[in-house]
Design a protein around this motif. Structure first.
Motif, PDB file in Angstrom:
ATOM      1  N   SER A 174      51.337  31.445  50.614  1.00  0.00           N
ATOM      2  CA  SER A 174      51.571  30.094  51.101  1.00  0.00           C
ATOM      3  C   SER A 174      50.793  29.792  52.377  1.00  0.00           C
ATOM      4  O   SER A 174      50.458  28.645  52.647  1.00  0.00           O
ATOM      5  CB  SER A 174      53.067  29.865  51.329  1.00  0.00           C
ATOM      6  N   THR A 175      50.463  30.808  53.157  1.00  0.00           N
ATOM      7  CA  THR A 175      49.715  30.591  54.398  1.00  0.00           C
ATOM      8  C   THR A 175      48.217  30.444  54.158  1.00  0.00           C
ATOM      9  O   THR A 175      47.497  29.927  54.999  1.00  0.00           O
ATOM     10  CB  THR A 175      49.916  31.762  55.383  1.00  0.00           C
ATOM     11  N   GLY A 176      47.730  30.949  53.016  1.00  0.00           N
ATOM     12  CA  GLY A 176      46.316  30.893  52.707  1.00  0.00           C
ATOM     13  C   GLY A 176      45.525  32.055  53.274  1.00  0.00           C
ATOM     14  O   GLY A 176      44.327  32.170  53.037  1.00  0.00           O
ATOM     15  N   ASP A 177      46.191  32.938  54.034  1.00  0.00           N
ATOM     16  CA  ASP A 177      45.499  34.083  54.616  1.00  0.00           C
ATOM     17  C   ASP A 177      45.293  35.216  53.618  1.00  0.00           C
ATOM     18  O   ASP A 177      44.406  36.038  53.792  1.00  0.00           O
ATOM     19  CB  ASP A 177      46.272  34.622  55.823  1.00  0.00           C
ATOM     20  N   ASP A 178      46.136  35.295  52.601  1.00  0.00           N
ATOM     21  CA  ASP A 178      45.965  36.267  51.514  1.00  0.00           C
ATOM     22  C   ASP A 178      45.201  35.538  50.418  1.00  0.00           C
ATOM     23  O   ASP A 178      45.620  34.475  49.961  1.00  0.00           O
ATOM     24  CB  ASP A 178      47.309  36.759  50.989  1.00  0.00           C
ATOM     25  N   ARG A 179      44.083  36.134  50.001  1.00  0.00           N
ATOM     26  CA  ARG A 179      43.190  35.433  49.092  1.00  0.00           C
ATOM     27  C   ARG A 179      42.653  36.364  48.014  1.00  0.00           C
ATOM     28  O   ARG A 179      42.725  37.580  48.137  1.00  0.00           O
ATOM     29  CB  ARG A 179      42.022  34.824  49.867  1.00  0.00           C
ATOM     30  N   THR A 180      42.082  35.778  46.980  1.00  0.00           N
ATOM     31  CA  THR A 180      41.418  36.522  45.916  1.00  0.00           C
ATOM     32  C   THR A 180      40.081  35.861  45.620  1.00  0.00           C
ATOM     33  O   THR A 180      39.932  34.648  45.790  1.00  0.00           O
ATOM     34  CB  THR A 180      42.302  36.605  44.647  1.00  0.00           C
ATOM     35  N   ILE A 181      39.134  36.679  45.224  1.00  0.00           N
ATOM     36  CA  ILE A 181      37.810  36.161  44.869  1.00  0.00           C
ATOM     37  C   ILE A 181      37.166  37.126  43.885  1.00  0.00           C
ATOM     38  O   ILE A 181      37.386  38.332  43.961  1.00  0.00           O
ATOM     39  CB  ILE A 181      36.918  35.989  46.122  1.00  0.00           C
ATOM     40  N   ARG A 182      36.400  36.580  42.974  1.00  0.00           N
ATOM     41  CA  ARG A 182      35.586  37.431  42.100  1.00  0.00           C
ATOM     42  C   ARG A 182      34.236  37.582  42.775  1.00  0.00           C
ATOM     43  O   ARG A 182      33.478  36.626  42.879  1.00  0.00           O
ATOM     44  CB  ARG A 182      35.444  36.796  40.724  1.00  0.00           C
ATOM     45  N   TYR A 193      42.363  40.141  49.365  1.00  0.00           N
ATOM     46  CA  TYR A 193      42.203  40.480  50.774  1.00  0.00           C
ATOM     47  C   TYR A 193      43.073  39.583  51.640  1.00  0.00           C
ATOM     48  O   TYR A 193      43.578  38.561  51.192  1.00  0.00           O
ATOM     49  CB  TYR A 193      40.729  40.349  51.181  1.00  0.00           C
ATOM     50  N   THR A 194      43.234  39.999  52.873  1.00  0.00           N
ATOM     51  CA  THR A 194      43.957  39.196  53.844  1.00  0.00           C
ATOM     52  C   THR A 194      43.078  39.030  55.072  1.00  0.00           C
ATOM     53  O   THR A 194      42.274  39.904  55.398  1.00  0.00           O
ATOM     54  CB  THR A 194      45.330  39.819  54.187  1.00  0.00           C
ATOM     55  N   ILE A 232      40.593  44.373  52.814  1.00  0.00           N
ATOM     56  CA  ILE A 232      40.508  44.378  51.354  1.00  0.00           C
ATOM     57  C   ILE A 232      41.606  45.312  50.860  1.00  0.00           C
ATOM     58  O   ILE A 232      41.600  46.500  51.165  1.00  0.00           O
ATOM     59  CB  ILE A 232      39.135  44.895  50.873  1.00  0.00           C
ATOM     60  N   PHE A 233      42.580  44.771  50.107  1.00  0.00           N
ATOM     61  CA  PHE A 233      43.669  45.633  49.656  1.00  0.00           C
ATOM     62  C   PHE A 233      43.657  45.911  48.171  1.00  0.00           C
ATOM     63  O   PHE A 233      44.306  46.849  47.711  1.00  0.00           O
ATOM     64  CB  PHE A 233      45.041  45.157  50.146  1.00  0.00           C
ATOM     65  N   ILE A 234      42.887  45.159  47.395  1.00  0.00           N
ATOM     66  CA  ILE A 234      42.753  45.453  45.968  1.00  0.00           C
ATOM     67  C   ILE A 234      41.294  45.246  45.564  1.00  0.00           C
ATOM     68  O   ILE A 234      40.688  44.235  45.917  1.00  0.00           O
ATOM     69  CB  ILE A 234      43.655  44.554  45.097  1.00  0.00           C
ATOM     70  N   VAL A 235      40.751  46.215  44.856  1.00  0.00           N
ATOM     71  CA  VAL A 235      39.446  46.080  44.204  1.00  0.00           C
ATOM     72  C   VAL A 235      39.700  46.349  42.732  1.00  0.00           C
ATOM     73  O   VAL A 235      40.105  47.446  42.351  1.00  0.00           O
ATOM     74  CB  VAL A 235      38.401  47.075  44.764  1.00  0.00           C
ATOM     75  N   GLU A 236      39.499  45.333  41.911  1.00  0.00           N
ATOM     76  CA  GLU A 236      39.740  45.445  40.472  1.00  0.00           C
ATOM     77  C   GLU A 236      38.408  45.309  39.750  1.00  0.00           C
ATOM     78  O   GLU A 236      37.694  44.325  39.937  1.00  0.00           O
ATOM     79  CB  GLU A 236      40.692  44.343  40.016  1.00  0.00           C
ATOM     80  N   VAL A 237      38.068  46.317  38.954  1.00  0.00           N
ATOM     81  CA  VAL A 237      36.820  46.302  38.206  1.00  0.00           C
ATOM     82  C   VAL A 237      37.160  46.129  36.727  1.00  0.00           C
ATOM     83  O   VAL A 237      37.912  46.916  36.161  1.00  0.00           O
ATOM     84  CB  VAL A 237      36.020  47.605  38.425  1.00  0.00           C
ATOM     85  N   PHE A 238      36.614  45.073  36.150  1.00  0.00           N
ATOM     86  CA  PHE A 238      36.861  44.790  34.742  1.00  0.00           C
ATOM     87  C   PHE A 238      35.726  45.341  33.904  1.00  0.00           C
ATOM     88  O   PHE A 238      34.578  45.351  34.322  1.00  0.00           O
ATOM     89  CB  PHE A 238      36.988  43.278  34.512  1.00  0.00           C
TER      90      PHE A 238
END
Length: 92
Positions: free
Chosen positions: A50-58, A67-68, A76-82
């Motif tokens: 809700s704050t917009g500080d936690d985000r996702t991007i491809r 990331y936050t 960077i708290f998650i790196v997801e490789v498809f």
């Protein structure tokens, strides 16, 4: 005034996923992270809090990061490789 670039940090899990990338993926990943460090609020990123500080991007077609942003830092708290082999129902 905002910093010119954000300091980038990785959780242990995100660093492990980053370190498993092949050379081509790693080069693209590093380029994406460098762009993100200059502006973590790019128009192609999406807020996941809700704050917009936690985000996702491809970062690339096959690499997503979560990331936050806080006080000039980018965590960077998650790196997801498809992988196309991981698809249950392929696009037709």
């Amino acid at each position: 005034m905002a910093p010119l670039t954000y300091d980038v940090y990785f959780t242990v899990q995100a660093a492990e996923a980053r370190d498993r990338l092949d050379d081509r993926q790693r080069a693209a990943f590093d380029k994406g992270i460098a762009l993100l460090a200059r502006d973590p609020f790019l128009s192609v990123s999406r807020p996941i809090s809700s704050t917009g500080d936690d985000r996702t991007i491809r970062l690339t077609q096959n690499i997503l990061v979560e990331y936050t942003v806080s006080r000039g830092r980018l965590l960077i708290f998650i790196v997801e490789v498809f992988n196309d082999k991981d698809v249950l129902v392929p696009d037709e």
